[in-house]
Design a protein around this motif. Structure first.
Motif, short mmCIF file in Angstrom:
data_model
loop_
_atom_site.label_atom_id
_atom_site.label_comp_id
_atom_site.label_asym_id
_atom_site.label_seq_id
_atom_site.Cartn_x
_atom_site.Cartn_y
_atom_site.Cartn_z
N GLU A 508 0.85 -1.19 0.00
CA GLU A 508 0.00 0.00 0.00
C GLU A 508 0.89 1.23 0.00
N GLU A 509 0.47 2.23 -0.73
CA GLU A 509 1.24 3.48 -0.77
C GLU A 509 0.28 4.65 -0.65
N TYR A 537 4.26 -2.88 3.31
CA TYR A 537 4.28 -4.22 2.72
C TYR A 537 3.86 -5.22 3.79
N ALA A 538 3.16 -6.26 3.37
CA ALA A 538 2.85 -7.37 4.28
C ALA A 538 3.14 -8.67 3.54
N GLN A 539 3.86 -9.56 4.18
CA GLN A 539 4.20 -10.81 3.52
C GLN A 539 4.21 -11.94 4.53
N THR A 540 4.17 -13.13 4.00
CA THR A 540 4.26 -14.32 4.85
C THR A 540 5.32 -15.26 4.29
N GLY A 541 5.87 -16.04 5.19
CA GLY A 541 6.82 -17.07 4.80
C GLY A 541 6.51 -18.32 5.60
N MET A 542 7.23 -19.35 5.33
CA MET A 542 6.95 -20.59 6.05
C MET A 542 8.22 -21.40 6.21
N ALA A 543 8.62 -21.58 7.44
CA ALA A 543 9.69 -22.53 7.75
C ALA A 543 8.99 -23.75 8.35
N GLN A 544 9.11 -23.96 9.66
CA GLN A 544 8.28 -25.01 10.26
C GLN A 544 6.83 -24.55 10.36
N THR A 545 6.67 -23.28 10.66
CA THR A 545 5.32 -22.70 10.72
C THR A 545 5.30 -21.45 9.87
N ILE A 546 4.10 -20.96 9.65
CA ILE A 546 3.96 -19.73 8.88
C ILE A 546 4.37 -18.54 9.72
N ALA A 551 6.48 -4.32 6.75
CA ALA A 551 7.50 -3.27 6.65
C ALA A 551 6.82 -1.97 6.27
N GLU A 552 7.32 -0.89 6.82
CA GLU A 552 6.74 0.41 6.48
C GLU A 552 7.85 1.43 6.31
N ASP A 553 7.81 2.14 5.19
CA ASP A 553 8.70 3.27 4.98
C ASP A 553 7.86 4.54 5.05
N GLU A 554 8.29 5.45 5.89
CA GLU A 554 7.61 6.73 5.97
C GLU A 554 8.62 7.82 5.65
N ILE A 555 8.32 8.62 4.65
CA ILE A 555 9.25 9.67 4.23
C ILE A 555 8.51 11.01 4.27
N SER A 578 15.76 22.41 2.18
CA SER A 578 14.93 21.21 2.09
C SER A 578 15.38 20.21 3.13
N ARG A 579 14.44 19.39 3.52
CA ARG A 579 14.74 18.38 4.53
C ARG A 579 13.91 17.14 4.20
N SER A 580 14.56 16.00 4.26
CA SER A 580 13.87 14.73 4.02
C SER A 580 14.19 13.79 5.16
N ASP A 581 13.16 13.35 5.86
CA ASP A 581 13.33 12.39 6.96
C ASP A 581 12.69 11.07 6.56
N SER A 582 13.50 10.04 6.46
CA SER A 582 12.99 8.72 6.08
C SER A 582 13.10 7.78 7.27
N GLU A 583 12.09 6.98 7.43
CA GLU A 583 12.11 6.03 8.54
C GLU A 583 11.54 4.71 8.03
N GLY A 584 12.26 3.65 8.23
CA GLY A 584 11.78 2.34 7.80
C GLY A 584 11.66 1.40 8.99
N SER A 585 10.50 0.81 9.14
CA SER A 585 10.31 -0.12 10.25
C SER A 585 10.02 -1.51 9.71
N ASN A 586 10.48 -2.50 10.43
CA ASN A 586 10.24 -3.90 10.07
C ASN A 586 9.77 -4.64 11.30
N VAL A 587 8.65 -5.33 11.16
CA VAL A 587 8.12 -6.13 12.27
C VAL A 587 7.91 -7.53 11.75
N ILE A 588 8.29 -8.50 12.55
CA ILE A 588 8.10 -9.89 12.12
C ILE A 588 7.42 -10.67 13.23
N ALA A 589 6.52 -11.54 12.82
CA ALA A 589 5.84 -12.43 13.77
C ALA A 589 6.30 -13.84 13.42
#
Lengths: 671, 291
Positions: A508-509, A537-546, A551-555, A578-589
């Motif tokens: 989503e943007e 962004y939202a994604q899933t992966g799978m090792a033993q479990t899902i 991730a979110e980038d805010e600029i 000019s000023r640009s502040d970028s912040e990227g967060s990553n959360v994993i479950a």
């Protein structure tokens, strides 16, 4: 309409120019600090004094003969110089040279003694180890180098305008790229990040013949691009204890020399005043026959003979596009466009039975290469209808059919619908609003069976997966006063992959921009803007479990500028911030609970001020000041030393943060 | 009827440019004299306005506009290229295309800017010594006047060097229309990228299909929060499409940061620490993109 009587048109007030005209500027500058990354695009990475110059000169002679010189940043590695001339309306030539520096980081460390070579060697007597943390010679052998490259391009253009109907254009150029870039040399589970040399040369040629008739026009063109790499292979001495006998050295392929040729024909035809047909066809071929390297440089492994001396790779591309553009046919207010576009990539590369040696360590099962081809066609209709009061409504439909071979999905079909409403002429407020919906479906997802181990059968690669896309935008333009304009615009886009159990699930943007320009008095202009953009962004992966990850980038970016010229033009000043502040967060479950990574941040702040005043009739003095600060936090680099990961010998570079200031003081001579 | 038509046709000024320049000198609200430093001001080139109907070659017959205005009457608009000129965008553009159809190129009809009623003069400055949109250093600023949201992209941590004037929008886009999508300079996105990144063209023995298909699947060409204009960081970028048993499927957590596990898949270049040939490999043992 009758021809005007021009017998009394003397053009006495016409200030026709002849002879020399223009400016020559010379500056002395002081760069306050060493700031390597600041050198990207500026060439000013080193502290110290600089002599700089710029030039903009025209010479006009009789009979429309002219010569021009444009030059900028002559005292830096971002210099550009252009010389052109000719007889306007008959022919003109241009010779252009420019340099573009890219400076990424100069804090990388590597133990190789001959950095810059394509055969990297370790210090004599190097004692290998199973882990970078245990290499006894590492600390004493590390030497700094810079990850950087310079582009230098020299081009020549020639254009003949034989008549209003015919023109001929030829351009040739050579671009050289030199520098170092990171490249991984791995041996199964152990890897070394290598400073790989860049020594590239790309020649280009483009020739066009254009004809413009009363009802039609056409361009016939050829484009050729020829890439050469002085180092088609990179070999390196393995700093690790070899995993198998003979793996003391590795070799990897670097980009192969390649050629690209394309013939194109474009044209349009006016059937009647309200109908034009536009068409384009282009036939291209990319190829390379660089000699294949041996399967391995490990002398203890006897590989099978290569099935060919080169990949003999060849890709034919075909582009066919056309549109019919109608206005005023069914109704004076209606405009209509029907379009079709087909792009084919036909990969003619031979399929070879290969018996790879995995990273110079062991014999893999035989594999065949998979030359990838696709065919993409898109067609649709756009309609636009003008409503009373300056309003307009438009909408359209498009369908894209995408066929791929050797991929998990043989065919995808995407339908798109869009509408847009706008009131562009309703002063003092302009409004636009649009919506778009796209829906993509595939012919069935079949994981590639030859992979061992296979991909998770629940995975859906996002470029092949079924997808719903929603897009919207809105723009408001306000002009409360003749000297003031304010714009507010927002955009939203969301992609959802409903059948992707594993892989990218959604993105989503959202963005919002406010922009204002005010001219409070003659010769004074103010401009400001602020933009906030969020990408999720939202994604899933799978090792033993899902597991799930987001991730979110805010600029957030903002700035303002001011420009002022006094009444007689003798003094000018301006400033920009000019000023640009970028912040990227990553959360994993990872199964239970949420775990958050440290934020990735990057803040760039720039300020510049300039003032220029007349000293004499043809001499001006100027002063310029520039401040720039870059500050980032990045957990992929911070506290990562060359031996932090035992299995990978890294560069261990530092964050390229900097604060830089520059003063320029100079004179400008006018001609 | 013919006589009536002649009478109603707008008239040209009696003295051509001399009429116009009585008011439009350098002190007026619309200073114009710089046109004589530009290619349009070359009377020796018989294609230019000053080899013909001078100012009115482009602005149209100006006698009514230049005439006397009584009392509170509003001065009649100049037919073309005035603030209150009544002509539509396409009528304005036809004036320019009368001479510049060849340089606009065959793809202009139906192109995005034409479809959206953009006038040539929305981007081009005819009276300037150097048209800013034709200069690499100043072109981007002209484009950003309308494409305001992209201004922020140029200031992101990873971006092409547009903010320094080393590149311009026209390095990748053709604003007058093109055979490519999004007004791209070449026939598709990848060919456009290969203009400057010909080392990525291959064609490789071992292809990475997304890279061969569309650079923008992994890169954001206008600017990104991540190195090399990537949409995201590895390994999650790669895990959007790879979930094979073993290390590609692992849920990488902050346990892989330096003071903890120091994961080879997360730190430095992530997956590219080993799979370095993400754009394809020409090595016979390069199937896993490690050679």
């Amino acid at each position: 309409q009758s021809e005007p009587d021009t017998s009394r048109w003397r053009c006495r007030f016409c200030a026709f120019e002849s002879g020399l005209d223009g400016n020559l500027g010379v500056d002395v500058g002081l760069v306050f600090d060493d700031a390597y990354r600041f050198g990207s695009g500026t060439g000013l990475e080193d502290e110290g004094g600089y002599l700089n110059g710029d030039l903009s000169l025209n010479w006009w002679g009789d009979g429309a003969r002219f010569y021009e010189i444009e030059a900028a940043s002559l005292g830096t590695r971002a210099r550009a110089l252009e010389l052109s001339g000719g007889v306007q309306g008959r022919y003109q030539f241009k010779v252009a040279y420019d340099e573009i520096p890219q400076r990424l980081n100069d804090t990388g460390l590597s133990p190789f003694v001959n950095i810059g070579s394509s055969a990297l060697s370790l210090p004599a007597g190097w004692q290998p180890a199973g882990s970078a943390k245990l290499m006894p010679d590492l600390a004493g052998s590390l030497r700094p180098f810079a990850i950087a490259q310079d582009r230098k391009r020299l081009g020549f253009e020639l254009k003949f305008t034989g008549s209003q109907r015919w023109s001929h254009h030829l351009s040739v150029s050579r671009e050289q790229r030199d520098g170092l870039q990171p490249f991984s040399g791995s041996f199964l589970t152990l890897a070394t990040i290598l400073p790989a040399p860049i020594d590239y040369e790309t020649d280009s040629i483009e020739a066009t013949v254009a004809y413009t008739g009363d009802q039609w026009q056409a361009n016939l063109g050829y484009y050729g691009s020829f890439f050469g790499n002085a180092d088609p292979a990179l070999t390196w001495q393995n700093p690790f204890t070899p995993l198998v006998t003979g793996a003391e050295q590795g070799a990897a392929a670097r980009p192969p020399d390649n050629d690209f040729h394309q013939l194109s024909l474009s044209g349009n035809y006016r059937l009647n005043p309200g109908m034009r047909l536009v068409g384009h066809i282009a036939l291209g071929r990319a190829s390379q026959d660089e000699a294949l390297l041996p399967y391995t440089v490990n002398p203890a492994i006897t590989p099978a003979p290569l099935p060919a001396t080169s990949a003999n790779a060849e890709i034919d591309s075909t582009l066919l596009s056309g549109s019919a553009n109608l206005s005023g046919h069914l109704s004076k207010a209606l405009r209509f466009k029907a379009f079709y576009r087909r792009h084919e990539r036909d990969n003619q590369t031979p399929v070879l039975s290969l018996q790879p040696i995995n990273t110079d360590v062991y014999q893999e099962a035989p594999r065949t290469n998979r030359p990838f081809s696709f065919e993409k066609s898109r067609y649709g209709l756009d309609l636009r209808y003008r409503l009373p009061g300056g309003l307009s409504a438009s909408g359209g439909f498009a369908r894209e059919d995408y066929r791929r071979d050797l991929q998990e999905v043989a065919q995808t079909n995407e339908n798109s619908f869009w509408i847009r409403l706008s009131a562009p002429a309703a002063d003092p407020v302009d409004l636009s609003f649009g919506l778009q919906r796209d829906n993509r479906n595939g012919s069935g997802y079949r994981p590639i069976s030859s992979l061992d181990p296979p991909e998770n059968p629940l995975l859906r690669k996002f470029n092949l997966a079924d997808r719903d896309r929603h897009q919207a935008f809105a723009e408001i333009g306000l002009r409360p006063h003749a000297s003031t304009s304010i714009g507010i615009s927002g955009a939203y886009a969301k992609d959802e992959y409903p059948d992707s159990v594993i892989g990218l699930n959604a993105s989503e943007e959202r963005s919002l921009t406010l922009d204002a320009t005010v001219d409070p008095m003659p010769r004074l202009s103010l401009h400001g803007f602020v933009t906030r953009q969020v990408i999720d962004y939202a994604q899933t992966g799978m090792a033993q479990t899902i597991w799930q990850a987001t991730a979110e980038d805010e600029i957030v970016t903002g700035g303002f500028s001011l420009a002022f010229t006094n009444e007689d033009g003798s003094r000018r000043m301006g400033l920009d911030y000019s000023r640009s502040d970028s912040e990227g967060s990553n959360v994993i479950a990872p199964g239970s609970g949420l775990v958050e990574f440290p934020d990735l941040t990057a803040d760039l702040e720039t300020f510049s001020f300039r003032i220029e005043g007349r000293v004499r009739d043809n001499l001006r003095a100027r002063f310029r000041y520039r401040y720039e600060r870059f500050h980032s936090r990045d957990w992929t680099i911070e506290r990562v030393e060359p031996a932090t990961i035992g299995s990978i010998l890294l560069f261990g570079e530092r964050l390229p943060n900097y604060t830089q200031q520059i003063l320029w003081l100079g004179l400008v001579r006018s001609f | 009827y013919a006589a009536d038509e002649t009478e109603s046709a707008p008239a040209y000024t009696r003295a051509g440019a001399d009429t116009c320049l009585r008011c439009h000198d350098e002190s007026s609200a619309f200073p114009v004299l710089a046109i004589f430093k530009s290619p349009h001001g070359r009377a020796a080139d018989d294609r230019t306005p000053f080899a013909g109907l001078q100012c009115e070659a482009c602005h149209g017959p100006g006698d009514a506009h230049a005439g006397r205005v009584r009392g509170d009457d509003v001065r009649p608009a100049i037919p073309f290229f005035g603030d209150s000129s009544p002509a539509s965008a396409s009528e304005h553009n036809e004036v320019c295309l009368g001479c510049h159809r060849q340089s606009a190129g065959p793809a202009w009809p139906g192109s995005a800017h034409e479809q959206n009623d953009k006038r040539c003069v929305d981007c081009h400055q005819v009276h300037a010594r150097k048209d800013p949109v034709l200069q690499t250093a100043s072109q981007t600023g002209v484009c950003l006047d309308c494409h305001k949201g992209l201004r922020a992209d140029l200031l992101k941590p990873s971006a092409h060097p547009l903010r320094h004037g080393e590149m311009a929008c026209g390095s990748c886009h053709k604003p007058h229309g093109s055979s490519g999508e999004k007004l791209l300079a070449r026939s598709d996105l990848n060919q456009t990228c290969f203009d400057c990144h010909a080392d990525k063209r291959g064609p490789h023995l071992w292809e990475h299909a997304p890279a061969a298909e569309d650079c923008s699947l992994c890169h954001l060409p206008h600017g990104s929060n991540h190195p090399a204009l990537l949409t995201r960081r590895a390994p999650q970028l790669c895990q959007q499409c790879h979930s094979r048993l073993g290390h590609p499927a692992v849920a990488y957590t902050p346990q892989g940061l330096p003071d903890k596990g120091a994961s080879a898949a997360q730190l430095a270049r992530g997956c590219v620490n080993c799979h370095t040939q993400v754009h394809g490999s020409n090595h016979p043992s390069g199937a896993n993109l490690t050679r």
